[in-house]
Design a protein around this motif. Structure first.
Motif, short mmCIF file in Angstrom:
data_model
loop_
_atom_site.label_atom_id
_atom_site.label_comp_id
_atom_site.label_asym_id
_atom_site.label_seq_id
_atom_site.Cartn_x
_atom_site.Cartn_y
_atom_site.Cartn_z
N LEU A 101 0.94 -1.22 0.08
CA LEU A 101 0.12 0.08 -0.08
C LEU A 101 1.12 1.22 0.03
CD1 LEU A 101 -2.57 -1.42 2.56
CD2 LEU A 101 -2.85 -1.38 0.08
N ILE A 102 0.77 1.83 -1.04
CA ILE A 102 1.78 3.15 -1.33
C ILE A 102 1.23 4.42 -1.20
CG2 ILE A 102 3.64 3.82 -2.78
CD1 ILE A 102 3.88 0.91 -1.94
N SER A 103 1.90 5.14 -0.53
CA SER A 103 1.35 6.78 -0.35
C SER A 103 2.40 7.51 0.36
CB SER A 103 0.17 6.61 0.74
OG SER A 103 0.57 6.15 2.04
N PRO A 104 2.24 8.92 -0.19
CA PRO A 104 3.15 9.94 0.53
C PRO A 104 3.07 9.95 1.99
CG PRO A 104 2.00 10.71 -1.41
CD PRO A 104 1.39 9.34 -1.00
N VAL A 110 -2.39 6.02 8.19
CA VAL A 110 -2.10 5.21 9.16
C VAL A 110 -2.69 3.87 9.27
CG1 VAL A 110 -1.92 4.97 11.70
CG2 VAL A 110 -1.62 7.42 10.68
N ASP A 111 -3.81 3.94 8.62
CA ASP A 111 -4.62 2.61 8.55
C ASP A 111 -3.84 1.49 7.56
OD1 ASP A 111 -6.59 3.18 10.35
OD2 ASP A 111 -7.98 3.73 8.84
N ASP A 112 -3.19 2.26 6.45
CA ASP A 112 -2.52 1.45 5.34
C ASP A 112 -1.11 1.00 6.03
OD1 ASP A 112 -4.46 1.62 3.83
OD2 ASP A 112 -3.34 3.14 2.37
N TRP A 113 -0.64 2.02 7.13
CA TRP A 113 0.77 1.56 7.56
C TRP A 113 0.55 0.47 8.54
CZ3 TRP A 113 2.25 6.91 10.01
CH2 TRP A 113 2.27 7.91 9.12
N LEU A 119 0.35 -7.51 8.53
CA LEU A 119 0.55 -8.69 7.43
C LEU A 119 1.90 -8.83 7.22
CD1 LEU A 119 -1.10 -10.56 6.03
CD2 LEU A 119 -1.20 -9.16 4.14
N ASN A 120 2.72 -7.91 6.59
CA ASN A 120 4.31 -8.29 6.18
C ASN A 120 4.92 -8.30 7.38
OD1 ASN A 120 2.80 -7.30 4.02
ND2 ASN A 120 4.18 -5.62 3.62
N VAL A 121 5.00 -8.07 8.46
CA VAL A 121 5.77 -8.15 9.46
C VAL A 121 5.27 -9.35 10.62
CG1 VAL A 121 7.23 -7.30 11.46
CG2 VAL A 121 7.01 -6.07 9.20
N LYS A 122 4.04 -8.87 11.21
CA LYS A 122 3.57 -9.55 12.23
C LYS A 122 3.05 -11.08 11.75
CE LYS A 122 2.09 -5.95 15.41
NZ LYS A 122 0.87 -5.43 16.12
N GLY A 123 2.55 -10.89 10.63
CA GLY A 123 2.02 -12.08 10.12
C GLY A 123 3.17 -13.42 9.68
N VAL A 124 4.18 -12.90 9.21
CA VAL A 124 5.35 -13.54 8.91
C VAL A 124 5.70 -14.37 10.64
CG1 VAL A 124 7.74 -13.72 8.43
CG2 VAL A 124 6.00 -12.58 6.94
N PHE A 162 7.54 4.67 -1.02
CA PHE A 162 7.38 3.12 -0.62
C PHE A 162 7.75 2.86 0.69
CE2 PHE A 162 6.53 2.56 -5.05
CZ PHE A 162 6.41 1.47 -5.43
N GLN A 163 7.80 4.10 1.65
CA GLN A 163 8.67 3.87 2.90
C GLN A 163 8.42 2.68 3.80
OE1 GLN A 163 7.48 7.05 1.84
NE2 GLN A 163 5.39 6.55 2.77
N VAL A 164 6.85 2.82 3.87
CA VAL A 164 6.54 1.71 4.91
C VAL A 164 6.68 0.40 4.45
CG1 VAL A 164 4.47 1.06 6.33
CG2 VAL A 164 4.99 3.31 5.82
#
Length: 258
Positions: A101-104, A110-113, A119-124, A162-164
């Motif tokens: 989920l990409i945004s400036p 924050v919801d996208d963060w 998902l990407n961190v905790k899910g793993v 793409f920071q987050v």
């Protein structure tokens, strides 16, 4: 299909694939099964999982569809119990579920963060929690044992907005290196796969116009990767002799230079 393996090199292996309802996860689940593994498919979309499991079964493989939200620790524990009951101990985990989920940063999405971090961190991490004891046990018994994690070329590239997402993938690449300091000593192989541009539904989640344009242009202008390309790489990582750990593989379209 970019197949380089044949026969049944993964016979007698029990694999878990997260994010198995589409794209890389779906292709990898089907490929692992074709190469002889019993495969548990985990994702949230039950209908997609059932369809994939049915295809695997029709081709003579063994599959278990387990609708599971990998951000839910209790759900993962239930899935692990179901896999144990059906197939026994797990010796191959492909922690693949993720979202982009990409945004400036100034949009304060924050919801996208949170969604990406969950998902990407905790899910793993929760997937590791559910299956790491299996991997350690399999390795102790002299069997191959693999933890393979989907990271991204974004872990190392500097891409505006793409920071987050990139931060979560950088975490996964570094996590893989650090896990090897413990699990490698126990003969568990740990690998990160870092794809470049893959033609999957992942870019469909991108709402930022600039990022969408970047991805669309790449797909239009160059011969990008397909999910089957990543699936064959994952299968190869698991099929090499057990003393060989392909620890970090970056997979790029030949023409991708960003």
């Amino acid at each position: 299909m970019s197949a380089v393996l044949d026969g049944k090199p993964l016979a007698d292996r029990v694999a878990v694939v997260t994010g198995a309802s589409s794209g890389i996860g779906q292709a990898t689940a089907e490929r692992l099964a074709a190469l002889g593994a019993d495969v548990a498919l985990l994702a949230r979309r039950a209908d997609r999982l059932e369809a994939t499991a049915e295809r695997i079964t029709q081709r003579g493989g063994k599959a278990l569809a387990m609708p599971t939200d990998v951000t839910d620790r209790d759900a993962l524990a239930r899935a692990a119990a179901a896999v144990h009951e059906r197939f026994g101990k797990v010796d191959l985990v492909f922690a693949n579920a993720g979202v982009q989920l990409i945004s400036p940063i100034g949009d304060l999405a924050v919801d996208d963060w949170d969604r990406q971090i969950d998902l990407n961190v905790k899910g793993v991490m929760y997937t590791i929690e559910a299956f790491v004891r299996d991997l350690e046990s399999a390795a102790a018994e002299g069997k191959p044992a693999d933890l393979i994690i989907t990271s991204s070329i974004a872990a190392t590239r500097v891409l505006e907005k793409f920071q987050v997402y990139s931060g979560t993938k950088a975490y996964l690449s570094q996590l893989t290196r650090l896990l090897r300091t413990e699990l490698g000593r126990k003969k568990v192989r740990v690998s990160a796969v870092e794809p470049g541009m893959v033609d999957t539904e992942l870019p469909d989640h991108v709402t930022d116009a600039d990022a969408s344009r970047l991805m669309a242009d790449l797909i239009k202008e160059i011969d990008v990767l397909q999910s089957d390309d990543i699936a064959e790489t994952v299968a190869f990582i698991a099929a090499v002799p057990k003393h060989v750990n392909l620890s970090e593989i970056t997979i790029l379209p030949t023409e991708q230079i960003i």
